[in-house]
Design a protein around this motif. Structure first.
Motif, PDB file in Angstrom:
ATOM      1  N   ARG A  27      46.450  46.691  39.689  1.00  0.00           N
ATOM      2  CA  ARG A  27      46.882  47.019  38.322  1.00  0.00           C
ATOM      3  C   ARG A  27      46.280  46.065  37.295  1.00  0.00           C
ATOM      4  NH1 ARG A  27      50.782  50.227  36.210  1.00  0.00           N
ATOM      5  NH2 ARG A  27      51.633  49.655  34.169  1.00  0.00           N
ATOM      6  N   PHE A  28      46.163  44.793  37.682  1.00  0.00           N
ATOM      7  CA  PHE A  28      45.643  43.779  36.774  1.00  0.00           C
ATOM      8  C   PHE A  28      44.354  43.191  37.355  1.00  0.00           C
ATOM      9  CE2 PHE A  28      50.314  43.719  36.473  1.00  0.00           C
ATOM     10  CZ  PHE A  28      50.475  44.075  35.137  1.00  0.00           C
ATOM     11  N   SER A  29      43.681  42.376  36.561  1.00  0.00           N
ATOM     12  CA  SER A  29      42.460  41.721  37.024  1.00  0.00           C
ATOM     13  C   SER A  29      42.769  40.815  38.215  1.00  0.00           C
ATOM     14  CB  SER A  29      41.859  40.894  35.883  1.00  0.00           C
ATOM     15  OG  SER A  29      40.932  39.966  36.364  1.00  0.00           O
ATOM     16  N   LYS A  30      41.971  40.930  39.273  1.00  0.00           N
ATOM     17  CA  LYS A  30      42.179  40.088  40.452  1.00  0.00           C
ATOM     18  C   LYS A  30      42.020  38.620  40.100  1.00  0.00           C
ATOM     19  CE  LYS A  30      40.704  43.590  43.830  1.00  0.00           C
ATOM     20  NZ  LYS A  30      40.626  44.718  42.876  1.00  0.00           N
ATOM     21  N   GLY A  31      41.020  38.310  39.275  1.00  0.00           N
ATOM     22  CA  GLY A  31      40.807  36.928  38.865  1.00  0.00           C
ATOM     23  C   GLY A  31      41.965  36.394  38.057  1.00  0.00           C
ATOM     24  N   HIS A  32      42.532  37.224  37.160  1.00  0.00           N
ATOM     25  CA  HIS A  32      43.669  36.795  36.353  1.00  0.00           C
ATOM     26  C   HIS A  32      44.893  36.547  37.235  1.00  0.00           C
ATOM     27  CE1 HIS A  32      45.971  36.332  32.666  1.00  0.00           C
ATOM     28  NE2 HIS A  32      46.887  37.169  33.144  1.00  0.00           N
ATOM     29  N   CYS A  33      45.111  37.430  38.216  1.00  0.00           N
ATOM     30  CA  CYS A  33      46.229  37.240  39.151  1.00  0.00           C
ATOM     31  C   CYS A  33      46.086  35.928  39.911  1.00  0.00           C
ATOM     32  CB  CYS A  33      46.292  38.406  40.132  1.00  0.00           C
ATOM     33  SG  CYS A  33      46.872  39.960  39.424  1.00  0.00           S
ATOM     34  N   LEU A  34      44.859  35.603  40.327  1.00  0.00           N
ATOM     35  CA  LEU A  34      44.615  34.350  41.036  1.00  0.00           C
ATOM     36  C   LEU A  34      44.962  33.161  40.148  1.00  0.00           C
ATOM     37  CD1 LEU A  34      43.488  32.652  43.379  1.00  0.00           C
ATOM     38  CD2 LEU A  34      41.185  33.016  42.425  1.00  0.00           C
ATOM     39  N   CYS A  35      44.526  33.191  38.889  1.00  0.00           N
ATOM     40  CA  CYS A  35      44.777  32.072  37.974  1.00  0.00           C
ATOM     41  C   CYS A  35      46.266  31.873  37.711  1.00  0.00           C
ATOM     42  CB  CYS A  35      44.033  32.302  36.658  1.00  0.00           C
ATOM     43  SG  CYS A  35      42.234  32.258  36.788  1.00  0.00           S
ATOM     44  N   VAL A  36      46.989  32.962  37.490  1.00  0.00           N
ATOM     45  CA  VAL A  36      48.427  32.873  37.235  1.00  0.00           C
ATOM     46  C   VAL A  36      49.156  32.334  38.465  1.00  0.00           C
ATOM     47  CG1 VAL A  36      50.518  34.209  36.775  1.00  0.00           C
ATOM     48  CG2 VAL A  36      48.428  34.674  35.484  1.00  0.00           C
TER      49      VAL A  36
END
Length: 389
Positions: free
Chosen positions: A65-74
């Protein structure tokens, strides 16, 4: 840019695994502070892996649903903050909740790092999965040595988590600075996707193998420190080095498996590694201190290729979305991590720790025979049918 992203994925794999393995050398100190018995200290392991298990239901959907990279950072950010939360826990329930949150973050990191790496790969999923998970082994080694050394220097378990949280700030900053390549987003799916995966008779045995393997791996790597200290006269730091050696040779073995999987079918690598892991674990309670040092080296090499090769087979024969497949693989893995170590703790409490270690070896042996008769045979038939056609 792709090399920078892969480096960030390896950094994430390193820190999530280091965070996971901080707890084993600290169990004795936490037991003493909260007056816990062996079985209740096992509940701390259950807390962490219950967080893994809970987020497995949603991690695949989050990444789609969301950016994989953004999920990793969060996830890295929340993991860092949870380290400080655990360090100031005023009671056992709060500590349990903090470890649960930490475990929830690390599973998102685990799925994200593998999904990003395999998404960038044009071919050779086994090589890329093994390459990333190699840094899980290196991170586990670092986490064990870090925690064990801090305890030996007189630091409290709370200070260990504070110091690790400070180190994790660096990883958090580096993750946020990485420019991730936008990847095609799949339909986020529903729980029926999970049902579709686990009802596929081609791959269900592999999921069950992951459950048995992951629970056994977590059990031996966490309870070995307690066994070495209480039954073999090791210091806490020496016991930490024992388990760190396992992970060091897991790292070495996974780098080798990353190359070997390009030439040798994953199922043959698995058929060789599983019985070695079983026999070595069964021998540990019979060995002297010197023998145990040698055994953990062999055990690390034996464990190195099992998880990544099973995961690569899932990606190869399943044909499903990578994020959903990987999150389901981790779901089964952390189901094993949640249940089996706690069960081993119960055995240690009501029997003895050597019997508990033998029980882990028995599960490894059961895994090998289950793989031979339930997972390996269908895979061989499939290959044979393809050759005949």
């Amino acid at each position: 840019m792709e090399k920078s992203i892969i480096r960030t994925c390896k950094l994430g794999a390193f820190f999530l695994s280091a965070c996971t393995n901080l707890l084993a050398p600290l169990l004795l100190a936490i037991r003493a502070e909260f007056s816990l018995n062996t079985a209740m200290s096992g509940a701390l392991l259950t807390a962490f892996f219950a967080g893994n298990f809970a987020l497995c239901f949603f991690s695949g959907r989050l990444l789609n649903r969301f950016s994989k990279g953004h999920c990793l950072c969060v996830a890295v950010t929340i993991m860092t903050l949870s380290c400080f939360g655990v360090a100031v826990s005023p009671s056992f329930p709060v500590l349990w909740a903090g470890l649960f949150l930490m475990g929830a973050c690390t599973i998102v990191m685990q799925v994200a790092t593998n999904a990003i790496a395999t998404g960038l790969a044009q071919q050779g999923a086994a090589s890329h999965v093994a390459g990333i998970t190699a840094f899980n082994g290196l991170g586990a080694c670092a986490g064990l040595l870090f925690a064990g050394q801090c305890v030996s220097l007189g630091f409290s378990w709370r200070m260990v988590y504070i110091l690790f949280g400070l180190c994790s700030i660096v990883a958090t900053v580096l993750c946020w600075k990485t420019k991730f390549i936008p990847m095609p987003q799949q339909d986020a799916g529903h729980f029926r996707d999970l049902y579709t995966l686990v009802s596929d008779r081609r791959i269900l045995p592999f999921f069950l193998c992951l459950l048995l393997y992951s629970g056994s791996e977590t059990s031996i790597c966490n309870w070995l420190v307690t066994y070495a200290v209480e039954n073999r006269g090791f210091t806490t730091f020496a016991g930490s080095i024992l388990t760190a050696l396992i992970w060091l040779f897991v790292f070495v073995g996974r780098m080798a498996c990353s190359e070997a999987s390009k030439r040798v079918p994953a199922r043959w690598i698995l058929s060789g590694l599983m019985p070695v892991a079983a026999v070595t674990t069964l021998l540990i309670p019979q060995l002297s201190q010197i023998g145990i040092w040698a055994a953990v080296v062999v055990l690390g090499l034996a464990l190195s290729g099992i998880w990544p090769m099973l995961a690569s087979e899932l990606l190869r024969i399943g044909g499903y979305d990578q994020s959903v497949t990987l999150s389901t693989a981790f779901l089964f893995s952390f189901c094993g991590n949640t249940v089996i170590p706690y069960g081993i703790g119960q055995i240690a409490e009501f029997q003895t720790m050597p019997i508990a270690i033998l029980s882990i070896g028995g599960i490894f042996a059961g895994l090998f025979f289950f793989f031979l008769f339930a997972a390996h045979r269908p895979c061989v038939r499939k290959v044979s049918n393809q050759s005949g056609s």
